[in-house]
Design an enzyme around this catalytic site. Structure first.
Site, mmCIF file in Angstrom:
data_model
loop_
_atom_site.group_PDB
_atom_site.id
_atom_site.type_symbol
_atom_site.label_atom_id
_atom_site.label_comp_id
_atom_site.label_asym_id
_atom_site.label_seq_id
_atom_site.Cartn_x
_atom_site.Cartn_y
_atom_site.Cartn_z
ATOM 1 N N HIS A 271 42.333 48.973 49.765
ATOM 2 C CA HIS A 271 41.160 49.155 50.828
ATOM 3 C C HIS A 271 41.399 48.787 52.352
ATOM 4 C CE1 HIS A 271 39.681 44.833 50.743
ATOM 5 N NE2 HIS A 271 39.837 45.008 49.922
ATOM 6 N N HIS B 166 42.636 45.696 53.115
ATOM 7 C CA HIS B 166 43.693 45.325 52.729
ATOM 8 C C HIS B 166 45.425 46.334 54.080
ATOM 9 C CE1 HIS B 166 42.922 44.966 48.711
ATOM 10 N NE2 HIS B 166 43.137 44.229 48.937
ATOM 11 N N CYS C 230 34.872 30.586 39.915
ATOM 12 C CA CYS C 230 35.044 32.209 40.444
ATOM 13 C C CYS C 230 36.372 32.927 39.997
ATOM 14 C CB CYS C 230 34.637 32.345 41.805
ATOM 15 S SG CYS C 230 34.528 34.007 42.636
ATOM 16 N N CYS D 182 37.956 34.935 42.913
ATOM 17 C CA CYS D 182 38.513 33.890 43.850
ATOM 18 C C CYS D 182 39.772 33.785 42.831
ATOM 19 C CB CYS D 182 37.731 32.975 44.147
ATOM 20 S SG CYS D 182 36.245 33.292 45.567
ATOM 21 N N CYS E 161 29.269 32.574 44.107
ATOM 22 C CA CYS E 161 29.852 32.730 45.484
ATOM 23 C C CYS E 161 29.565 33.588 46.006
ATOM 24 C CB CYS E 161 31.199 32.984 44.131
ATOM 25 S SG CYS E 161 32.954 33.630 45.679
ATOM 26 N N HIS F 49 31.729 36.669 46.044
ATOM 27 C CA HIS F 49 31.867 37.674 45.088
ATOM 28 C C HIS F 49 30.440 38.105 44.702
ATOM 29 C CE1 HIS F 49 35.898 36.892 45.553
ATOM 30 N NE2 HIS F 49 36.384 37.869 45.388
ATOM 31 N N LYS G 42 28.930 43.357 54.522
ATOM 32 C CA LYS G 42 30.118 43.482 53.915
ATOM 33 C C LYS G 42 30.367 45.195 52.941
ATOM 34 C CE LYS G 42 32.562 40.920 50.139
ATOM 35 N NZ LYS G 42 33.309 40.063 49.112
ATOM 36 N N LYS H 58 29.850 49.929 47.375
ATOM 37 C CA LYS H 58 29.534 50.812 46.842
ATOM 38 C C LYS H 58 28.192 50.490 46.561
ATOM 39 C CE LYS H 58 33.656 51.345 44.380
ATOM 40 N NZ LYS H 58 34.514 51.090 43.130
HETATM 41 N N1 MSP Z 1 46.247 38.014 45.883
HETATM 42 C C1 MSP Z 1 45.648 37.327 46.979
HETATM 43 C C2 MSP Z 1 46.403 36.471 48.581
HETATM 44 C C3 MSP Z 1 47.243 35.472 47.482
HETATM 45 S S1 MSP Z 1 48.248 35.736 48.812
HETATM 46 C C4 MSP Z 1 49.699 34.364 48.502
HETATM 47 C C5 MSP Z 1 43.836 37.967 47.347
HETATM 48 N N2 MSP Z 1 44.219 39.088 47.160
HETATM 49 S S2 MSP Z 1 42.699 40.010 47.802
HETATM 50 O O1 MSP Z 1 43.683 41.177 47.782
HETATM 51 O O2 MSP Z 1 41.526 39.446 47.142
HETATM 52 O O3 MSP Z 1 42.928 39.651 49.604
HETATM 53 C C6 MSP Z 1 43.991 40.175 50.280
HETATM 54 C C7 MSP Z 1 43.892 39.851 51.517
HETATM 55 O O4 MSP Z 1 42.860 40.974 52.310
HETATM 56 C C8 MSP Z 1 42.781 38.130 51.858
HETATM 57 O O5 MSP Z 1 43.591 37.956 53.774
HETATM 58 C C9 MSP Z 1 41.272 38.700 52.483
HETATM 59 O O6 MSP Z 1 40.724 38.086 52.988
HETATM 60 C C10 MSP Z 1 41.548 40.355 52.802
HETATM 61 N N3 MSP Z 1 40.296 41.309 52.718
HETATM 62 C C11 MSP Z 1 39.593 41.346 51.930
HETATM 63 N N4 MSP Z 1 38.964 42.447 52.019
HETATM 64 C C12 MSP Z 1 39.315 42.483 53.619
HETATM 65 C C13 MSP Z 1 37.599 42.813 54.005
HETATM 66 N N5 MSP Z 1 36.546 43.453 54.166
HETATM 67 N N6 MSP Z 1 38.391 42.685 55.368
HETATM 68 C C14 MSP Z 1 39.771 42.380 56.041
HETATM 69 N N7 MSP Z 1 40.546 41.746 55.099
HETATM 70 C C15 MSP Z 1 39.727 41.681 53.948
HETATM 71 O O7 MSP Z 1 43.032 37.112 48.232
#
Ligand code: MSP
Length: 481
Positions: free
Chosen positions: A19, A22, A127, A130, A144, A147, A297, A300
């Site tokens: 998304h 990421h 959780c 997380c 949490c 989430h 945040k 959907k």
């Molecule tokens: N898999 C773990 C990270 C392990 S690193 C050794 C994880 N994955 S995640 O897919 O949930 O999130 C990855 C990154 O995306 C995190 O840095 C998280 O902060 C970021 N984001 C998830 N949603 C976000 C937003 N809405 N905005 C900005 N970044 C966000 O956590």
């Protein structure tokens, strides 16, 4: 290694498609990586996917898929998106890669041999979102907050990693910035957390999760997904798990993470390294905020989700890169809405940059005009008159990516105004000398802009360079109505 630069993104969970959040981190890392590469550094840029654990196991079950097949499918989606977004990574690690699994097992064996882990039981509130245990005071209304889930009560036999034994050393390294946590308010937050209580030892294995890396000395248990995940930052460099033989790119120069995963990155991750006897911790852990939509945040249910594919389709690759990075200060939460992005696209890209390029090229099309060509290294050290104390290199070294873009837009706005004021199309008829002088400044600036933009908007930068050579500019950014 003097001339190296090693940068990482978090590895992304493959329970769902990538998304906009990421994309935000990954684009930012790409810009920082390109910025160093253009200065001649040997850059290693690591990204990838986090593929084990309960969350993913459950999602695969829900979709009736074999977990390996499931993670293969989703992981490819991340790779494809990075290709679309022009992300120039060096390696894409998957935690289901064979060499990663082997190295993780070797590390676990080492930790056991060193007496850093021990058998015990762990109980707490877990959780799954997380993939972390939560303390009561982290919950809001028993849920949490990240989430919106009620965590499950869990108690199981497991292996635990000693954290409190390395706590003082960790505090020292953070305080001295040997392990720098930025922005500063996050450093303070972590320090006060570390100073106020002894760190609780953390469970590093799971008894009831099948989808994980089996412990080498007790294969009925699998490795806790965060331990598995952190090690990617070393195995992604090809490391085999031997703490006495670290890759030459180590330590990592910049680790970008979102604020929700700061605590674990500032405690468990360095604690693993220190327990292994690895004294060189990451040089900089930089935390950015979250992307919100309309102050909330994205979800959907609220119907405020902005899809990354939708953005690319509407704004193009460089438009998307620009809009995400310029939406607000890097390090703070930023708020985006489709409406505002369209407005900003039209103002800054179609009317701002696009218009400037086409006007300058058109005006200089049939004239022979000399102008200054400055290379990247010189450009980033140049102070911009209106932005007196700033130069791009300084800005980017403090990871103020949005300010880097603002710096470029100072020139763009100034030059559009300069064209309106000097009216070169009139000078062309009335005063050739003045016309050439005006155009020479504008062409020099355009060259400078193209250098500046190279890490942020690589395709656009190339297009401007080509336009300067061929004196032909197509439409860079089509206005959106
Ligand atoms: N898999 C773990 C990270 C392990 S690193 C050794 C994880 N994955 S995640 O897919 O949930 O999130 C990855 C990154 O995306 C995190 O840095 C998280 O902060 C970021 N984001 C998830 N949603 C976000 C937003 N809405 N905005 C900005 N970044 C966000 O956590």
């Amino acid at each position: 290694m003097q001339n190296k630069f090693y940068i990482t993104t978090p590895i992304y969970y493959v329970n769902a498609k990538p998304h906009i959040g990421h994309a935000y981190t990954t684009i930012a890392a790409d810009v920082l990586a390109r910025f160093q590469k253009l200065q001649g550094k040997e850059v290693f840029f690591l990204t990838g996917t986090d593929e084990h654990g309960l969350k993913i196991q459950k999602q695969a079950e829900k979709e009736g898929k074999d977990p390996q097949q499931f993670v293969d499918d989703v992981s490819v989606g991340f790779k494809m998106l990075w290709k679309d977004l022009n992300i120039d990574y060096t390696n894409f690690i998957r935690t289901t890669d064979e060499n990663h699994i082997k190295a993780v097992q070797k590390v676990l064996q080492t930790l056991k041999n060193k007496g850093a882990i021990y058998k015990g039981t762990y109980s707490g509130l877990y959780c799954v979102g997380c993939e972390q245990f939560k303390s009561e005071n982290e919950l809001i209304d028993g849920k949490c907050p990240d989430h919106n889930l009620v965590p499950e009560k869990m108690e199981e036999e497991c292996w635990l990693l000693n954290l409190s034994g390395v706590q003082d050393k960790l505090i020292e390294k953070i305080e001295s910035d040997e392990f720098e946590i930025a922005p500063a308010r996050y450093k303070n937050e972590i320090l006060s957390f570390l100073k106020n209580q002894p760190l609780k030892d953390v469970s590093i294995s799971r008894k009831n999760v099948k989808w994980g890396i089996p412990l080498p000395f007790e294969p009925e248990q699998t490795t806790y997904v965060w331990i598995d995940a952190f090690l990617n930052y070393l195995t992604g460099l090809g490391w085999d798990g031997d703490e006495n033989n670290l890759p030459e790119k180590w330590p990592v120069d910049v680790q970008l993470i979102g604020k929700d995963i700061l605590r674990v990155h500032a405690t468990i991750w360095p604690a693993i390294l220190l327990n292994l006897g690895i004294e060189k911790l990451p040089k900089l852990l930089f935390t950015h905020g979250h992307i919100l939509s309309g102050g909330k945040k994205m979800s959907k249910t609220l119907g405020n989700v902005i899809g990354i594919d939708e953005m690319i389709e509407k704004f193009g690759v460089d438009g998307t890169r620009y809009l995400l990075l310029s939406a607000g200060p890097f390090g703070y939460d930023i708020d985006v809405t489709m409406e505002r992005m369209i407005e900003k696209y039209n103002a800054d890209l179609a009317n701002g940059l696009g218009n400037l390029v086409s006007r300058i090229i058109k005006l200089s099309e049939d004239a022979e005009i000399k102008f200054e060509k400055i290379n990247f290294n010189k450009a980033i050290e140049k102070k911009i008159e209106k932005n007196n104390s700033y130069f791009l290199k300084g800005i980017m070294e403090s990871v103020a990516i949005n300010l880097g873009l603002e710096h470029v837009w100072v020139i763009i706005e100034e030059d559009n105004k300069f064209i309106n004021d000097t009216k070169p199309w009139e000078l062309k008829r009335t005063d050739e000398g003045k016309f050439k002088e005006v155009m020479s400044k504008l062409l020099s600036d355009l060259n400078l802009i193209s250098e500046f933009l190279a890490p942020f908007m690589p395709e656009t930068a190339e297009k401007i360079k080509t336009a300067l050579e061929t004196k032909k500019a197509g439409i860079l950014f089509q206005r959106i109505r």
